[in-house]
Design a protein around this motif. Structure first.
Motif, PDB file in Angstrom:
ATOM      1  N   TYR A 317       0.829  -1.208   0.000  1.00 31.28           N
ATOM      2  CA  TYR A 317       0.000   0.000   0.000  1.00 31.28           C
ATOM      3  C   TYR A 317       0.865   1.260   0.000  1.00 31.28           C
ATOM      4  O   TYR A 317       0.588   2.217  -0.743  1.00 31.28           O
ATOM      5  CB  TYR A 317      -0.923  -0.007   1.218  1.00 31.28           C
ATOM      6  CG  TYR A 317      -1.915   1.130   1.241  1.00 31.28           C
ATOM      7  CD1 TYR A 317      -3.118   1.035   0.552  1.00 31.28           C
ATOM      8  CD2 TYR A 317      -1.647   2.306   1.945  1.00 31.28           C
ATOM      9  CE1 TYR A 317      -4.041   2.081   0.563  1.00 31.28           C
ATOM     10  CE2 TYR A 317      -2.553   3.360   1.963  1.00 31.28           C
ATOM     11  CZ  TYR A 317      -3.740   3.240   1.266  1.00 31.28           C
ATOM     12  OH  TYR A 317      -4.639   4.280   1.269  1.00 31.28           O
ATOM     13  N   ALA A 318       1.911   1.277   0.810  1.00 31.76           N
ATOM     14  CA  ALA A 318       2.776   2.459   0.915  1.00 31.76           C
ATOM     15  C   ALA A 318       3.512   2.733  -0.393  1.00 31.76           C
ATOM     16  O   ALA A 318       3.808   3.889  -0.719  1.00 31.76           O
ATOM     17  CB  ALA A 318       3.778   2.276   2.055  1.00 31.76           C
ATOM     18  N   ASP A 320       2.236   2.155  -3.307  1.00 34.70           N
ATOM     19  CA  ASP A 320       1.238   2.469  -4.329  1.00 34.70           C
ATOM     20  C   ASP A 320       0.449   3.747  -4.037  1.00 34.70           C
ATOM     21  O   ASP A 320       0.090   4.478  -4.961  1.00 34.70           O
ATOM     22  CB  ASP A 320       0.278   1.285  -4.462  1.00 34.70           C
ATOM     23  CG  ASP A 320      -0.732   1.483  -5.569  1.00 34.70           C
ATOM     24  OD1 ASP A 320      -0.314   1.521  -6.742  1.00 34.70           O
ATOM     25  OD2 ASP A 320      -1.935   1.602  -5.264  1.00 34.70           O
ATOM     26  N   ARG A 321       0.195   4.023  -2.794  1.00 29.72           N
ATOM     27  CA  ARG A 321      -0.683   5.134  -2.410  1.00 29.72           C
ATOM     28  C   ARG A 321       0.041   6.478  -2.587  1.00 29.72           C
ATOM     29  O   ARG A 321       1.107   6.712  -2.009  1.00 29.72           O
ATOM     30  CB  ARG A 321      -1.109   4.971  -0.948  1.00 29.72           C
ATOM     31  CG  ARG A 321      -1.921   6.124  -0.377  1.00 29.72           C
ATOM     32  CD  ARG A 321      -3.304   6.203  -0.965  1.00 29.72           C
ATOM     33  NE  ARG A 321      -4.163   7.094  -0.197  1.00 29.72           N
ATOM     34  CZ  ARG A 321      -5.363   7.496  -0.591  1.00 29.72           C
ATOM     35  NH1 ARG A 321      -5.850   7.062  -1.744  1.00 29.72           N
ATOM     36  NH2 ARG A 321      -6.083   8.300   0.153  1.00 29.72           N
ATOM     37  N   GLN A 323       0.163  10.394  -1.906  1.00 30.06           N
ATOM     38  CA  GLN A 323      -0.369  11.435  -1.013  1.00 30.06           C
ATOM     39  C   GLN A 323       0.779  12.368  -0.639  1.00 30.06           C
ATOM     40  O   GLN A 323       1.764  11.948  -0.031  1.00 30.06           O
ATOM     41  CB  GLN A 323      -0.949  10.832   0.264  1.00 30.06           C
ATOM     42  CG  GLN A 323      -2.265  10.096   0.084  1.00 30.06           C
ATOM     43  CD  GLN A 323      -3.441  11.020  -0.133  1.00 30.06           C
ATOM     44  OE1 GLN A 323      -3.954  11.646   0.782  1.00 30.06           O
ATOM     45  NE2 GLN A 323      -3.872  11.102  -1.390  1.00 30.06           N
ATOM     46  N   PRO A 339       4.450   8.553  -3.580  1.00 33.83           N
ATOM     47  CA  PRO A 339       3.962   7.429  -2.763  1.00 33.83           C
ATOM     48  C   PRO A 339       4.304   7.680  -1.298  1.00 33.83           C
ATOM     49  O   PRO A 339       5.354   8.256  -0.978  1.00 33.83           O
ATOM     50  CB  PRO A 339       4.714   6.225  -3.327  1.00 33.83           C
ATOM     51  CG  PRO A 339       5.923   6.796  -3.991  1.00 33.83           C
ATOM     52  CD  PRO A 339       5.516   8.146  -4.509  1.00 33.83           C
ATOM     53  N   ILE A 340       3.438   7.277  -0.419  1.00 29.73           N
ATOM     54  CA  ILE A 340       3.608   7.637   0.995  1.00 29.73           C
ATOM     55  C   ILE A 340       4.837   7.006   1.634  1.00 29.73           C
ATOM     56  O   ILE A 340       5.238   7.409   2.731  1.00 29.73           O
ATOM     57  CB  ILE A 340       2.347   7.313   1.829  1.00 29.73           C
ATOM     58  CG1 ILE A 340       2.059   5.796   1.824  1.00 29.73           C
ATOM     59  CG2 ILE A 340       1.151   8.100   1.325  1.00 29.73           C
ATOM     60  CD1 ILE A 340       0.909   5.396   2.763  1.00 29.73           C
ATOM     61  N   PHE A 416      -2.525   2.585   6.269  1.00 32.62           N
ATOM     62  CA  PHE A 416      -3.642   2.631   5.333  1.00 32.62           C
ATOM     63  C   PHE A 416      -4.557   3.834   5.565  1.00 32.62           C
ATOM     64  O   PHE A 416      -5.497   4.045   4.797  1.00 32.62           O
ATOM     65  CB  PHE A 416      -4.467   1.350   5.430  1.00 32.62           C
ATOM     66  CG  PHE A 416      -3.893   0.175   4.699  1.00 32.62           C
ATOM     67  CD1 PHE A 416      -4.515  -0.319   3.558  1.00 32.62           C
ATOM     68  CD2 PHE A 416      -2.738  -0.445   5.134  1.00 32.62           C
ATOM     69  CE1 PHE A 416      -3.996  -1.412   2.880  1.00 32.62           C
ATOM     70  CE2 PHE A 416      -2.207  -1.540   4.472  1.00 32.62           C
ATOM     71  CZ  PHE A 416      -2.831  -2.022   3.327  1.00 32.62           C
ATOM     72  N   HIS A 419      -8.579   3.854   5.106  1.00 30.50           N
ATOM     73  CA  HIS A 419      -8.826   2.545   4.500  1.00 30.50           C
ATOM     74  C   HIS A 419      -8.497   1.409   5.473  1.00 30.50           C
ATOM     75  O   HIS A 419      -9.064   0.314   5.366  1.00 30.50           O
ATOM     76  CB  HIS A 419      -7.999   2.385   3.225  1.00 30.50           C
ATOM     77  CG  HIS A 419      -8.413   3.323   2.128  1.00 30.50           C
ATOM     78  ND1 HIS A 419      -9.672   3.323   1.576  1.00 30.50           N
ATOM     79  CD2 HIS A 419      -7.721   4.307   1.484  1.00 30.50           C
ATOM     80  CE1 HIS A 419      -9.745   4.257   0.637  1.00 30.50           C
ATOM     81  NE2 HIS A 419      -8.582   4.870   0.561  1.00 30.50           N
ATOM     82  N   TRP A 425     -10.275  -3.962   3.165  1.00 33.74           N
ATOM     83  CA  TRP A 425      -8.825  -3.928   2.986  1.00 33.74           C
ATOM     84  C   TRP A 425      -8.111  -5.003   3.809  1.00 33.74           C
ATOM     85  O   TRP A 425      -6.943  -5.285   3.570  1.00 33.74           O
ATOM     86  CB  TRP A 425      -8.274  -2.548   3.339  1.00 33.74           C
ATOM     87  CG  TRP A 425      -8.640  -1.504   2.331  1.00 33.74           C
ATOM     88  CD1 TRP A 425      -9.785  -0.737   2.307  1.00 33.74           C
ATOM     89  CD2 TRP A 425      -7.881  -1.135   1.184  1.00 33.74           C
ATOM     90  NE1 TRP A 425      -9.768   0.092   1.216  1.00 33.74           N
ATOM     91  CE2 TRP A 425      -8.613  -0.130   0.497  1.00 33.74           C
ATOM     92  CE3 TRP A 425      -6.654  -1.542   0.656  1.00 33.74           C
ATOM     93  CZ2 TRP A 425      -8.155   0.462  -0.675  1.00 33.74           C
ATOM     94  CZ3 TRP A 425      -6.201  -0.943  -0.512  1.00 33.74           C
ATOM     95  CH2 TRP A 425      -6.938   0.039  -1.175  1.00 33.74           C
TER      96      TRP A 425
END
Length: 596
Positions: A317-318, A320-321, A323, A339-340, A416, A419, A425
């Protein structure tokens, strides 16, 4: 949907490079436990857990187990078929005695395969896990006839097993136990009473369920001195030893739990159920504790496993996300945000988890190897040391690892953001499933009291003194190795502070037992950090040796980087724990009970 991929590379590093489990082939019992066989088992387990068990994890969480009017229980969709694959693959008997149909492989192999199953689907893994514990108890305390009757079918997986201790009024304090046993003329007993929180107490996955039940024979002494242990099968056995007539031990209800929904945690009602005494009358706890101590190591492993699967999904997730932007300038210039994983606090949570997971894996596998060597090593002193270490480390592995795993799974959920709070998730399930590991098989506060009240003083403190001597020798051997100086310095400092905490507890816990109780959890965490520091120093030494030999494998470089995080950012907690220990009991006991 969350995913799981077994960290086979790291498992092999710990087992083959750091621990050298290949040494076990020097002993006749494990002569066939070669590297090729281990690799095949790890790869087979990895494939099964990622492709079969992991997809069923969320199914088990959402469906749960269902109790029917006749007291029978069905497990979630796919569980029964997956269990049949476990049976057909011989995985139940991996580390069991060939005399009863097992493969006879080392226990450290079993713990690695168990980590995979628990990470992929903790609720499912408890069904075979509890059976292995019941097998251990029967093997230790059962008669030859009981062993020959029950063990082959339990080791094959045809039958499963449970442990029945807790009652509505009686959890940790087993001396209050009320379940009674009345002798029958044929030597069997009528067992009557109610047990609660019985994992895998009733289900549809095996042909029989063999309950190990604590009960008090009529006229037995009060308290823990009057408790006996009984085998109570779901189905009585016919003349040929097969499952026959139904025994009156039934599931009265399934507990509505926070997590591990896929495991049938039952209220079990015993209504003059036929049972068979294991071992001597009034000596049941001695045998049951064999099962519980084995289970406590497995629970520590469960904490590691949930932390690992949570970490894997948080990393994905980190990466891909998108922010925000990096504090030092954009890293994804062609995208709307970075990505975060570029953010230091996200990296903190990920590295905290990664460093814990890899250190915990080394500690759990090291303990499992000690258990294997205790059974085969020709040197009595070595066997003595292995037994001492297992006694000392069991509450630490159970208590510290699950405490820390709770924190790391929450960190992974935090990554997350909102999410992580949404069920689809899957991160909520990892947190909820992990939570039970801090409670069952002896709550972690009890583990801490066991450590400071029993295990430290056992045999005059020999276990800790031996471990300290081993660490001192290790530090001395590597004092001139500048490439791992940070690791050696961290271990040396941790050992010094643990010794200071030990001395304080010895001096002040004897004069006021509340001082020992007040500092017990902090002391357990100090012991956990110190043993992880030892594991990290060993891993760093192993990885650095490969780098010094010319290896360009990034795995070794990353191992050193991860270990430095542990030394520089996690070991400093030793100071906080030591400071809290030294405050003693006064801050905890000063407030009157009525003022809370």
């Amino acid at each position: 949907m969350p995913v799981y991929n077994a960290p086979v590379r790291d498992m092999k590093f710990v087992m083959q490079e750091m621990l050298n489990v290949g040494q076990l082939t020097d002993y006749e019992k494990y002569a066939e436990a070669d590297t090729d066989t281990l690799d095949a088992i790890l790869e087979q387990s990895a494939k099964f857990t990622s492709e079969v068990l992991a997809p069923l994890n969320i199914v088990g969480d959402q469906e749960g187990c269902k109790r029917h009017e006749d007291g029978s229980v069905t497990t979630p969709t796919g569980f029964k078929e997956a269990y049949q694959q476990v049976v057909e693959g011989g995985m139940m008997g991996l580390a069991q005695d060939p005399e009863y149909g097992g493969m006879g492989m080392p226990g450290v192999w079993h713990i690695a395969a168990g980590e995979m199953q628990s990470a992929a689907n903790m609720a499912f893994a408890m069904y075979p896990g509890l059976t292995n514990g019941a097998v251990a108890a029967i093997k230790i305390g059962g008669s030859d006839d009981q062993k020959n009757t029950f063990l082959p079918k339990m080791i094959s997986g045809e039958w499963t097993g449970t442990m029945n201790l807790t009652e509505p009024h009686c959890g940790t304090d087993l001396g209050m136990l009320k379940t009674k046993a009345v002798p029958n003329p044929d030597g069997s007993y009528k067992i009557t009473g109610q047990k609660i929180f019985i994992s895998a107490g009733e289900h549809d996955m095996s042909g029989n369920i063999i309950h190990l039940c604590l009960a008090r024979i009529e006229g037995a002494p009060a308290g823990v001195k009057g408790i006996s242990l009984f085998i109570v099968p779901k189905f009585k056995l016919d003349a040929e030893g097969n499952a026959g007539e139904r025994n009156p031990v039934t599931c009265g209800a399934i507990e509505h739990k926070m997590g591990i929904h896929g495991n049938s945690t039952c209220v079990m009602n015993y209504d003059e159920a036929e049972g068979y005494l294991i071992g001597e009358e009034n000596k049941g706890l001695k045998v049951m504790f064999v099962m519980m101590n084995r289970a406590r190591l497995d629970v520590g492993m469960q904490g590691l496993a949930q932390s690992e699967v949570a970490y894997q999904n948080a990393v994905a997730y980190a990466q891909d996300r998108l922010q925000g932007r990096s504090l030092t300038g954009p890293k994804n210039e062609n995208g709307p945000a970075d990505p975060i994983i570029v953010h230091p606090d996200v990296r903190r949570m990920l590295l905290e988890t990664k460093a814990f997971n890899e250190g915990a894996r080394a500690l759990v596998y090291w303990a499992a190897l000690m258990e294997d060597l205790e059974g085969v090593h020709p040197d009595e002193k070595y066997r003595e040391k292995a037994d001492d270490y297992l006694g000392l480390l069991t509450p630490v592995i159970k208590g510290y690892l699950t405490d820390k795993a709770m924190a790391t799974t929450i960190d992974c959920q935090q990554i997350f953001g909102g999410h992580g709070f949404i069920e689809e998730w899957g991160m909520s399930q990892f947190v909820r499933d992990t939570r039970i590991a801090l409670i069952y098989e002896g709550a972690n506060g009890i583990q801490a009291l066991d450590l400071v009240g029993r295990k430290l003083a056992r045999k005059g403190g020999r276990a800790l003194m031996t471990l300290n001597s081993e660490i001192d020798a290790f530090l001395g051997e590597n004092a001139d190795n500048e490439n791992v100086a940070e690791f050696m310095g961290g271990l040396k400092d941790a050992k010094k502070k643990l010794t200071e905490g030990t001395m304080w507890m010895m001096q002040n816990g004897m004069t006021n037992p509340d001082n020992a109780g007040a500092g017990s959890v902090d002391y357990m965490h100090m012991m956990g950090l110190t043993t992880l520091a030892y594991m990290w120093a060993k891993m760093a030494l192993t990885a650095q040796a490969q780098i010094d030999a010319g290896s360009n494998d990034e795995y070794y470089t990353n191992k050193i980087i991860t270990g430095r995080y542990f030394v520089l950012r996690m070991l400093p907690m030793m100071d906080a724990h030591l400071a809290k220990i030294k405050t003693g009991a006064e801050p905890l006991m000063a407030l009157e009970a009525a003022a809370f």
